[in-house]
Design a protein around this motif. Structure first.
Motif, PDB file in Angstrom:
ATOM      1  N   GLU A 576       0.828  -1.205   0.000  1.00  0.00           N
ATOM      2  CA  GLU A 576       0.000   0.000   0.000  1.00  0.00           C
ATOM      3  C   GLU A 576       0.865   1.258   0.000  1.00  0.00           C
ATOM      4  O   GLU A 576       0.755   2.089  -0.860  1.00  0.00           O
ATOM      5  CB  GLU A 576      -0.894  -0.037   1.246  1.00  0.00           C
ATOM      6  N   PRO A 578       4.881   2.667   0.155  1.00  0.00           N
ATOM      7  CA  PRO A 578       6.253   2.176   0.013  1.00  0.00           C
ATOM      8  C   PRO A 578       7.051   2.383   1.295  1.00  0.00           C
ATOM      9  O   PRO A 578       6.697   3.196   2.140  1.00  0.00           O
ATOM     10  CB  PRO A 578       6.812   3.036  -1.111  1.00  0.00           C
ATOM     11  N   LEU A 579       8.114   1.613   1.419  1.00  0.00           N
ATOM     12  CA  LEU A 579       8.976   1.711   2.596  1.00  0.00           C
ATOM     13  C   LEU A 579       9.481   3.133   2.768  1.00  0.00           C
ATOM     14  O   LEU A 579       9.853   3.784   1.816  1.00  0.00           O
ATOM     15  CB  LEU A 579      10.165   0.770   2.424  1.00  0.00           C
ATOM     16  N   ALA A 580       9.532   3.590   3.989  1.00  0.00           N
ATOM     17  CA  ALA A 580       9.962   4.976   4.223  1.00  0.00           C
ATOM     18  C   ALA A 580      11.459   5.047   4.493  1.00  0.00           C
ATOM     19  O   ALA A 580      12.081   4.050   4.744  1.00  0.00           O
ATOM     20  CB  ALA A 580       9.187   5.550   5.390  1.00  0.00           C
TER      21      ALA A 580
ATOM     22  N   LEU B 309      11.840   8.052  -3.267  1.00  0.00           N
ATOM     23  CA  LEU B 309      10.900   7.843  -2.170  1.00  0.00           C
ATOM     24  C   LEU B 309      10.515   9.159  -1.518  1.00  0.00           C
ATOM     25  O   LEU B 309       9.332   9.424  -1.261  1.00  0.00           O
ATOM     26  CB  LEU B 309      11.581   6.920  -1.150  1.00  0.00           C
ATOM     27  N   ARG B 340       4.200   3.440  -7.071  1.00  0.00           N
ATOM     28  CA  ARG B 340       4.512   2.426  -6.057  1.00  0.00           C
ATOM     29  C   ARG B 340       5.337   1.302  -6.673  1.00  0.00           C
ATOM     30  O   ARG B 340       6.282   0.799  -6.055  1.00  0.00           O
ATOM     31  CB  ARG B 340       3.214   1.850  -5.472  1.00  0.00           C
ATOM     32  N   MET B 344       8.975   0.384  -5.405  1.00  0.00           N
ATOM     33  CA  MET B 344       9.215  -0.947  -4.854  1.00  0.00           C
ATOM     34  C   MET B 344      10.255  -1.711  -5.680  1.00  0.00           C
ATOM     35  O   MET B 344      11.009  -2.512  -5.125  1.00  0.00           O
ATOM     36  CB  MET B 344       7.906  -1.741  -4.791  1.00  0.00           C
ATOM     37  N   GLN B 347      13.487  -0.406  -4.525  1.00  0.00           N
ATOM     38  CA  GLN B 347      13.694  -0.875  -3.147  1.00  0.00           C
ATOM     39  C   GLN B 347      14.114  -2.348  -3.119  1.00  0.00           C
ATOM     40  O   GLN B 347      15.099  -2.719  -2.463  1.00  0.00           O
ATOM     41  CB  GLN B 347      12.379  -0.705  -2.365  1.00  0.00           C
ATOM     42  N   GLU B 544       7.783  -4.424   6.661  1.00  0.00           N
ATOM     43  CA  GLU B 544       8.137  -3.711   5.424  1.00  0.00           C
ATOM     44  C   GLU B 544       9.041  -4.566   4.536  1.00  0.00           C
ATOM     45  O   GLU B 544       8.841  -4.640   3.330  1.00  0.00           O
ATOM     46  CB  GLU B 544       8.843  -2.389   5.749  1.00  0.00           C
TER      47      GLU B 544
END
Lengths: 580, 580
Positions: A576, A578-580, B309, B340, B344, B347, B544
């Motif tokens: 939902e 993204p990683l912060a 991000l 997203r 991702m 990431q 996460e």
């Protein structure tokens, strides 16, 4: 590396693959055109591109544009090349004869722009916006606006700029804030700020016609309250309008193109079309602009193709594997399998996307000039092609210039060889005129879901008909096209059904869906290239193109699998936030 | 955008994913180290990277290097930051205590360089070559050379340069022509020209130790006649040696790194190792350099990750689909599915390749300091990891900086936001220290075919053992790893068998084979990240990371299919000579 217009390939696609002259013959306004005349124009444009325009490209990159006391100075040579361009009558080609144009098809216009864009992307952006501006004023402008502006835009005496983006309104035009206040004489007074305005100011022409998206006082919020205004730099009485270039962006590339921050202060403008109907008018211009951006992609890809090929034929390093004869000083790197794969990848993509881009232009011509009975379907087809072509060509251009740079190795990374500039210049095309992600959403939401896939299904049926009519010898590529089409039916049904339960799903898979449909169109293009290659009198050329198609089948089509798989995996998990 | 050292992720990988402290405990020279000390060093290096180094990055790009009367001037601040770097003792970390170093593991050294490289790629290239030069002199230098040069290189008082490439000898070092003539005192006199020499001259240190690949008079032709010479800018008596910087390349990026054309004219040099054995000595340095280049990739990818991000969390455009609540001014673009997916993707790749790069360093430590019984296998494993890691990290860096640029849209294309510089800087890493295509050939020919796949099979068995030891809850990713490993067995067997009949075949599929094996390693990394995430006390962080792994499984692993398919299609047609 000197750019050489790919006249042979361009003619092959127009005449043999798309068989455009057959279409011109049944379109009354184009019936006077034949391949001989079109070929002459393409030859001449190729000369203009290589002899006059290409020499300004590297210098324009280094020099860039400058803002001197509020006025933009383009790089040395840009203005004089533009004067030659106008004197030779190039701006008028695609415009209707009633407005002083030559009424040539969009297809020929597109082929000419491919060469201009290979030679100098940044310069070509100045006249590149003309066609869209011409079309929107011709379609929606008042008689007075058309009489005053069209002849001068058609001749290229004046140029145009599209002013949509504001700092807070990029992809989201609903947030446009520029205001327009009605004046008693029927005109408007504009105040606001725009950013990223290509050609918002320059020294190629005296006057610049800004088409500004704004909000008339009292208009509703959001997209439905936007109006389109014509705001000229010079007013009809010759006075200077309230348009101020406040800054130029320092960018990664296209340094010769002035990317302006523009302030409108009590600027006088005239409404184009109805108030609050700006988006409808703008879309005409944006579709034209999207095809133009796709052609920027093709221009870079073609440049990458020939640069890599020539370097690889010349540069010798090591002996290629599996050779009996060891050449002293090594073989040309074009003999090494890794380099052959890169060269062939660029080649196969360039050949296929040229077919698709030119086909888009040809269907546009059909939608405008074809028999009335086919126009609606043609327009729907252009609407499907446009986002796919814009995305594929710009993405392949960036990858292709990067692959060509890789072929050149360390020499690719230095400025002297020119390919790194093409990589930098090409990168913007994935962003402007609607990012490639916006194109994907446009495709799935507006072009497929809105009519429950019916226009797409009609297109897929045409593809299958074409496959059925294919000679026996092309069974391999024909089967590959059938598989792509079968996947397209399945994926489209999946999306239509699932979207009802999960409104976010089409958005999650939009990028893959666009690329997967891209493989339907690419494989269809390779099929048609192979068919035309089989009919080619020049056997060497025909065999080369056939080899290119076989390569595409074995090495490029496997990449479609992952796209189809992701589109049809409606359980794929996307976090939902993204990683912060 | 300000770079922030990803201390949390770095520690997680070292401590929880790779469990490096357990390995240090059984390696006598590293037994004094624990996570607390390693963590302090990483924190300190992070501060150096952000506070001192990062501020010189954008300015260094604009200013570039200059050649003034034969001497290279680096950008403002580069030399003073280097003095701080030396004063704080950073150059010595990875070197043995007997030479004045601190004897820290390669793993910690690697983590520190990740941060330096995120902060400033160009600057980090000057000290980045030290480790390799140190290693080759320590391993092959005479006692006299080691006594004179090692302490000054270890302290960072002097820097080093690798001089391999000549205009006609890029990937093909057999064509090196630089000559060395023996002198009566046992030294040599060198004459020749080298190009693309990073840090061949600069103003960071007085002396620069060139390691020059050359040919002693009378040596055989080809690779077997190459010798490695130590050629200092300043001679032991303090005089100036015959090393002349004739030009600096104008490049696409890394403008702060001096890329020199060097002429050696009656330059005095000393042999490192045996005559004609230069390649063996050079390989030590090149392996170290390849891991360093891989870290450049990780540095850019991490920078891209956090830049994209942060921008996406801040920038609002339109409402994201499927939301009940419509935020005024739009949602942060990080909420939109297309964004997203891009975030991702960066990431998941960053997390996985950090594991792989750090693992390479850790196995290197094992090969040097581990129990004697494991050293040989560890060395063979490093040899497999190195070309894969160099290629994946540099390719993902270029794609990741481009994806991040795309997230920033028009703002990504302008200089102000910094990401376009990272894209330009990152592009060279796919080329130098052996192009990515050379890495692929190295992998299949030297690391797999040469021992009939036995070192690779041992690696695959370790992966399977790890999978078997996996908790139930990770069945999805565990199954995915098994499938990748099964494909690897099949593909490797196919290549080994087919290569006997078709010597060109491994070369045709080398690039896909490397990327396919890359997916074995990536999926293994995601599995281990998931396992560590499941054991994590910080539940939010653990969740996460688990979400990231699920994303990778659904969205990234499908891309492996095309690579396996192409590797195993031994009938794929690749035209002999590319289209002209």
């Amino acid at each position: 590396m000197q750019y050489r217009p790919p006249i042979r390939d361009i003619r092959f696609v127009i005449e043999k693959v798309l068989k455009a002259p057959e279409m011109w013959a049944v379109c009354p306004p184009l019936a006077d055109l034949d391949m001989s005349l079109a070929g002459q124009l393409i030859d001449e444009a190729g000369k203009f591109a290589t002899e006059l325009l290409a020499p300004t490209n590297a210098a324009g990159d280094r020099e860039g544009c400058r803002l001197v006391q509020g006025n933009v100075q383009t790089p040395t040579g840009f203005a004089s090349v533009y004067r030659e361009f106008v004197a030779s009558g190039w701006p008028t080609l695609g415009c209707a004869q009633e407005h002083g144009g030559q009424g040539l098809p969009q297809l020929v216009h597109t082929a000419i722009y491919e060469m201009l864009l290979s030679a100098n992307h940044a310069w070509s952006m100045y006249p590149g916006l003309l066609q869209g501006a011409y079309e929107v004023i011709a379609a929606h402008g008042s008689d007075a606006l058309r009489q005053h502006y069209l002849p001068r835009l058609v001749s290229g005496e004046w140029l145009a700029a599209m002013a949509l983006t504001e700092p807070q309104a990029g992809s989201d035009l609903a947030q446009v804030k520029t205001k327009a206040r009605p004046l008693p004489d029927g005109s408007y007074e504009l105040d606001g700020s725009k950013v990223f305005i290509s050609g918002g100011d320059h020294d190629l022409t005296d006057n610049i016609v800004h088409l500004v998206l704004c909000r008339v006082n009292g208009a509703p919020e959001g997209i439905k309250g936007l109006s389109l205004m014509l705001v000229p730099k010079l007013l009809p009485d010759g006075g200077r309008n309230g348009i101020y270039c406040e800054a130029l962006e320092e960018k990664m590339g296209i340094h010769g193109s002035a990317t302006c921050s523009i302030r409108y202060e009590a600027a006088k403008g005239w409404l184009i079309g109805e108030p609050d109907q700006g988006m409808a008018a703008m879309f005409i211009m944006m579709n034209s602009a999207r095809l133009h951006v796709a052609m920027q992609g093709l221009g870079h890809l073609e440049y990458a193709r020939q640069t890599a090929l020539r370097y690889a034929a010349d540069r010798r390093q090591m002996n290629a594997p599996g050779r009996q004869y060891k050449a002293a000083g090594g073989d040309p790197i074009a003999c090494h399998p890794a380099i052959r794969r890169m060269l062939m990848t660029i080649q196969a993509r360039t050949d296929a996307v040229r077919v698709l881009a030119y086909q888009t232009a040809m269907i546009l011509d059909e939608a405008r000039h074809g028999p009335v009975s086919v126009r609606e379907e043609a327009a729907a087809r252009v609407a499907i092609f446009t986002p796919i072509v814009k995305t594929l060509l710009t993405e392949y251009a960036f990858q292709g210039t990067s692959d060509a740079l890789q072929v050149l190795g360390g020499y690719g990374y230095v400025r002297e060889y020119g390919i790194e500039q093409h990589l930098r210049d090409s990168r913007i095309a994935m962003i402007y005129e609607g990012t490639n992600e916006i194109q994907a959403i446009d495709l799935v939401q507006r072009k497929v879901l809105r009519d429950d896939g019916s226009a797409l299904n009609a297109l897929l049926e045409s593809v299958l008909e074409d496959v059925k009519a294919c000679p026996e010898g092309l069974a391999g590529i024909a089967y590959a096209v059938r598989r792509q089409v079968a996947n397209a039916y399945l994926a489209t049904t999946t999306i239509i059904v699932r979207a009802k339960a999960d409104a976010e799903y089409p958005y999650r898979v939009a990028d893959d869906y666009l690329r997967a449909l891209g493989y339907v169109l690419l494989s269809w293009a390779w099929l048609r290239l192979a068919r035309a290659a089989g009919e080619e009198a020049d056997l060497t050329y025909g065999r080369e193109k056939m080899g290119m198609v076989e390569f595409a089948l074995d090495w490029l089509l496997p990449d479609s699998v992952a796209h189809w798989e992701r589109v049809m995996n409606d359980q794929a998990r996307l976090p939902e936030a993204p990683l912060a």
